[in-house]
Design a protein around this motif. Structure first.
Motif, PDB file in Angstrom:
ATOM      1  N   MET A   1       0.851  -1.171   0.000  1.00 51.97           N
ATOM      2  CA  MET A   1       0.000   0.000   0.000  1.00 51.97           C
ATOM      3  C   MET A   1       0.891   1.226   0.000  1.00 51.97           C
ATOM      4  O   MET A   1       1.798   1.332   0.807  1.00 51.97           O
ATOM      5  CB  MET A   1      -0.890  -0.027   1.229  1.00 51.97           C
ATOM      6  CG  MET A   1      -1.689   1.215   1.416  1.00 51.97           C
ATOM      7  SD  MET A   1      -2.914   1.108   2.713  1.00 51.97           S
ATOM      8  CE  MET A   1      -1.984   0.567   4.086  1.00 51.97           C
ATOM      9  N   ALA A   2       0.653   2.164  -0.887  1.00 49.76           N
ATOM     10  CA  ALA A   2       1.404   3.411  -0.915  1.00 49.76           C
ATOM     11  C   ALA A   2       0.950   4.291   0.242  1.00 49.76           C
ATOM     12  O   ALA A   2      -0.179   4.188   0.683  1.00 49.76           O
ATOM     13  CB  ALA A   2       1.155   4.121  -2.252  1.00 49.76           C
ATOM     14  N   ALA A   3       1.826   5.140   0.726  1.00 46.27           N
ATOM     15  CA  ALA A   3       1.469   5.940   1.896  1.00 46.27           C
ATOM     16  C   ALA A   3       1.916   7.384   1.754  1.00 46.27           C
ATOM     17  O   ALA A   3       2.766   7.849   2.476  1.00 46.27           O
ATOM     18  CB  ALA A   3       2.092   5.327   3.145  1.00 46.27           C
ATOM     19  N   PRO A   4       1.347   8.147   0.800  1.00 42.67           N
ATOM     20  CA  PRO A   4       1.799   9.510   0.692  1.00 42.67           C
ATOM     21  C   PRO A   4       1.221  10.402   1.761  1.00 42.67           C
ATOM     22  O   PRO A   4       1.777  11.419   2.083  1.00 42.67           O
ATOM     23  CB  PRO A   4       1.315   9.960  -0.669  1.00 42.67           C
ATOM     24  CG  PRO A   4       0.048   9.232  -0.818  1.00 42.67           C
ATOM     25  CD  PRO A   4       0.318   7.884  -0.171  1.00 42.67           C
ATOM     26  N   GLY A   5       0.084  10.061   2.279  1.00 47.23           N
ATOM     27  CA  GLY A   5      -0.526  10.953   3.234  1.00 47.23           C
ATOM     28  C   GLY A   5      -1.312  10.235   4.279  1.00 47.23           C
ATOM     29  O   GLY A   5      -1.934   9.232   3.999  1.00 47.23           O
ATOM     30  N   ARG A  27      16.283  33.144   6.455  1.00 42.80           N
ATOM     31  CA  ARG A  27      15.976  33.525   5.072  1.00 42.80           C
ATOM     32  C   ARG A  27      14.676  32.930   4.537  1.00 42.80           C
ATOM     33  O   ARG A  27      14.493  32.809   3.333  1.00 42.80           O
ATOM     34  CB  ARG A  27      17.129  33.152   4.167  1.00 42.80           C
ATOM     35  CG  ARG A  27      18.380  33.915   4.551  1.00 42.80           C
ATOM     36  CD  ARG A  27      19.493  33.648   3.619  1.00 42.80           C
ATOM     37  NE  ARG A  27      20.677  34.339   4.118  1.00 42.80           N
ATOM     38  CZ  ARG A  27      21.685  34.655   3.374  1.00 42.80           C
ATOM     39  NH1 ARG A  27      21.686  34.344   2.107  1.00 42.80           N
ATOM     40  NH2 ARG A  27      22.719  35.280   3.900  1.00 42.80           N
ATOM     41  N   GLY A  28      13.775  32.535   5.439  1.00 44.29           N
ATOM     42  CA  GLY A  28      12.461  32.086   5.010  1.00 44.29           C
ATOM     43  C   GLY A  28      12.316  30.607   4.765  1.00 44.29           C
ATOM     44  O   GLY A  28      11.271  30.154   4.298  1.00 44.29           O
ATOM     45  N   TRP A  29      13.320  29.818   5.071  1.00 42.43           N
ATOM     46  CA  TRP A  29      13.204  28.372   4.911  1.00 42.43           C
ATOM     47  C   TRP A  29      12.284  27.823   5.995  1.00 42.43           C
ATOM     48  O   TRP A  29      12.204  28.355   7.101  1.00 42.43           O
ATOM     49  CB  TRP A  29      14.572  27.709   5.021  1.00 42.43           C
ATOM     50  CG  TRP A  29      15.421  27.881   3.791  1.00 42.43           C
ATOM     51  CD1 TRP A  29      15.966  29.053   3.338  1.00 42.43           C
ATOM     52  CD2 TRP A  29      15.803  26.869   2.878  1.00 42.43           C
ATOM     53  NE1 TRP A  29      16.679  28.818   2.185  1.00 42.43           N
ATOM     54  CE2 TRP A  29      16.600  27.484   1.888  1.00 42.43           C
ATOM     55  CE3 TRP A  29      15.564  25.503   2.798  1.00 42.43           C
ATOM     56  CZ2 TRP A  29      17.147  26.782   0.824  1.00 42.43           C
ATOM     57  CZ3 TRP A  29      16.124  24.797   1.741  1.00 42.43           C
ATOM     58  CH2 TRP A  29      16.897  25.431   0.768  1.00 42.43           C
ATOM     59  N   VAL A  30      11.582  26.729   5.680  1.00 40.14           N
ATOM     60  CA  VAL A  30      10.699  26.081   6.647  1.00 40.14           C
ATOM     61  C   VAL A  30      11.147  24.640   6.864  1.00 40.14           C
ATOM     62  O   VAL A  30      11.703  24.010   5.969  1.00 40.14           O
ATOM     63  CB  VAL A  30       9.219  26.100   6.189  1.00 40.14           C
ATOM     64  CG1 VAL A  30       8.694  27.525   6.126  1.00 40.14           C
ATOM     65  CG2 VAL A  30       9.022  25.384   4.859  1.00 40.14           C
ATOM     66  N   LYS A  31      10.884  24.138   8.080  1.00 44.15           N
ATOM     67  CA  LYS A  31      11.074  22.726   8.373  1.00 44.15           C
ATOM     68  C   LYS A  31       9.799  22.018   7.948  1.00 44.15           C
ATOM     69  O   LYS A  31       8.691  22.531   8.126  1.00 44.15           O
ATOM     70  CB  LYS A  31      11.311  22.507   9.861  1.00 44.15           C
ATOM     71  CG  LYS A  31      12.612  23.080  10.352  1.00 44.15           C
ATOM     72  CD  LYS A  31      12.777  22.838  11.851  1.00 44.15           C
ATOM     73  CE  LYS A  31      14.052  23.468  12.360  1.00 44.15           C
ATOM     74  NZ  LYS A  31      14.184  23.283  13.829  1.00 44.15           N
ATOM     75  N   VAL A  32       9.956  20.815   7.405  1.00 44.29           N
ATOM     76  CA  VAL A  32       8.833  20.073   6.849  1.00 44.29           C
ATOM     77  C   VAL A  32       8.721  18.715   7.532  1.00 44.29           C
ATOM     78  O   VAL A  32       9.707  17.975   7.628  1.00 44.29           O
ATOM     79  CB  VAL A  32       9.016  19.872   5.324  1.00 44.29           C
ATOM     80  CG1 VAL A  32       7.922  18.996   4.751  1.00 44.29           C
ATOM     81  CG2 VAL A  32       9.077  21.220   4.615  1.00 44.29           C
ATOM     82  N   PRO A  38       9.288   7.160   0.908  1.00 43.58           N
ATOM     83  CA  PRO A  38      10.183   7.773   1.866  1.00 43.58           C
ATOM     84  C   PRO A  38       9.866   9.257   2.049  1.00 43.58           C
ATOM     85  O   PRO A  38       9.256   9.883   1.174  1.00 43.58           O
ATOM     86  CB  PRO A  38      11.573   7.567   1.284  1.00 43.58           C
ATOM     87  CG  PRO A  38      11.362   7.311  -0.165  1.00 43.58           C
ATOM     88  CD  PRO A  38       9.981   6.748  -0.318  1.00 43.58           C
ATOM     89  N   MET A  39      10.298   9.809   3.178  1.00 38.34           N
ATOM     90  CA  MET A  39       9.892  11.165   3.547  1.00 38.34           C
ATOM     91  C   MET A  39      10.284  12.207   2.501  1.00 38.34           C
ATOM     92  O   MET A  39       9.580  13.187   2.306  1.00 38.34           O
ATOM     93  CB  MET A  39      10.437  11.552   4.915  1.00 38.34           C
ATOM     94  CG  MET A  39      11.907  11.831   4.969  1.00 38.34           C
ATOM     95  SD  MET A  39      12.356  12.428   6.606  1.00 38.34           S
ATOM     96  CE  MET A  39      14.112  12.556   6.400  1.00 38.34           C
ATOM     97  N   GLU A  66      17.083  17.234   2.389  1.00 40.07           N
ATOM     98  CA  GLU A  66      17.131  16.589   3.690  1.00 40.07           C
ATOM     99  C   GLU A  66      18.087  17.383   4.552  1.00 40.07           C
ATOM    100  O   GLU A  66      19.127  17.845   4.080  1.00 40.07           O
ATOM    101  CB  GLU A  66      17.574  15.139   3.557  1.00 40.07           C
ATOM    102  CG  GLU A  66      16.511  14.283   2.889  1.00 40.07           C
ATOM    103  CD  GLU A  66      16.821  12.797   2.933  1.00 40.07           C
ATOM    104  OE1 GLU A  66      17.464  12.350   3.904  1.00 40.07           O
ATOM    105  OE2 GLU A  66      16.405  12.109   1.998  1.00 40.07           O
ATOM    106  N   GLN A  67      17.726  17.563   5.809  1.00 38.71           N
ATOM    107  CA  GLN A  67      18.547  18.313   6.754  1.00 38.71           C
ATOM    108  C   GLN A  67      18.505  17.558   8.075  1.00 38.71           C
ATOM    109  O   GLN A  67      17.463  17.527   8.733  1.00 38.71           O
ATOM    110  CB  GLN A  67      17.988  19.728   6.933  1.00 38.71           C
ATOM    111  CG  GLN A  67      18.759  20.609   7.879  1.00 38.71           C
ATOM    112  CD  GLN A  67      20.006  21.189   7.238  1.00 38.71           C
ATOM    113  OE1 GLN A  67      20.083  21.324   6.013  1.00 38.71           O
ATOM    114  NE2 GLN A  67      20.988  21.499   8.047  1.00 38.71           N
ATOM    115  N   GLY A  68      19.600  16.895   8.432  1.00 38.10           N
ATOM    116  CA  GLY A  68      19.589  16.071   9.636  1.00 38.10           C
ATOM    117  C   GLY A  68      18.611  14.925   9.472  1.00 38.10           C
ATOM    118  O   GLY A  68      18.646  14.210   8.480  1.00 38.10           O
TER     119      GLY A  68
END
Length: 176
Positions: A1-5, A27-32, A38-39, A66-68
């Motif tokens: 099963m796919a799991a996008p959301g 500078r306006g970047w957001v964490k997601v 995969p994420m 990806e960040q950390g």
């Protein structure tokens, strides 16, 4: 099963794929926080509709990485930390038409949420409220007169899925 959301589809035209969880830098970047697996798959969609408190705005994702252990993204029109902070808790939605079609017998979680669940004997168990990713198999959280945790195991437990009727048939004891 796919799991996008793991959140619900809105008016069958958009699907929630994640949420803005914080600001990153000045500078306006957001964490997601991504619901995709995969994420990093959320970064494949360049147009994001952000929804929060009943309002929405569309932004182009101009950069993402990806960040950390998480993800960060730069969105058009978001130029400083204050603007990024204002987006925290916004749902990240994409147009369903931009998503790849599922293979036969695969489903996006968003398509299953809200679906009526009945036993093979026709007993209604309720509706799919959410899904849990366990590693071994996904688990349906079905809420009706009571809560049922039903493993998404086909064809042994999940016997049939009818997207058009919004109905899933399961081989499950209503008392369990």
């Amino acid at each position: 099963m796919a799991a996008p959301g793991r959140s619900m589809a809105f008016a069958d035209s958009t699907v929630v794929l994640g949420r803005v969880s914080g600001a990153h830098g000045v500078r306006g970047w957001v964490k997601v926080f991504s619901y995709t697996r995969p994420m990093g798959n959320i970064l494949n969609y360049p147009r994001w509709m952000l929804r929060k408190n009943g309002s929405s705005a569309t932004h182009e994702m101009t950069e993402g990485r990806e960040q950390g252990r998480g993800l960060v993204a730069k969105l058009s029109g978001i130029e400083d930390r204050d603007a990024a902070l204002a987006l925290i808790d916004s749902e990240i939605c994409v147009d369903r038409a931009e998503m790849p079609r599922c293979a036969e017998g695969e489903y996006y979680w968003a398509d299953l949420l809200g679906m009526d669940v009945v036993t093979k004997d026709g007993v209604s168990l309720g509706q799919i409220a959410s899904m849990i990713e366990t590693g071994a198999n996904d688990v349906l959280v079905v809420v009706g007169d009571r809560k049922h945790l039903i493993p998404f195991v086909r064809p042994d437990v999940v016997r049939g899925i009818d997207l058009e009727q919004g109905r899933m048939e399961v081989d499950w004891d209503p008392e369990f």
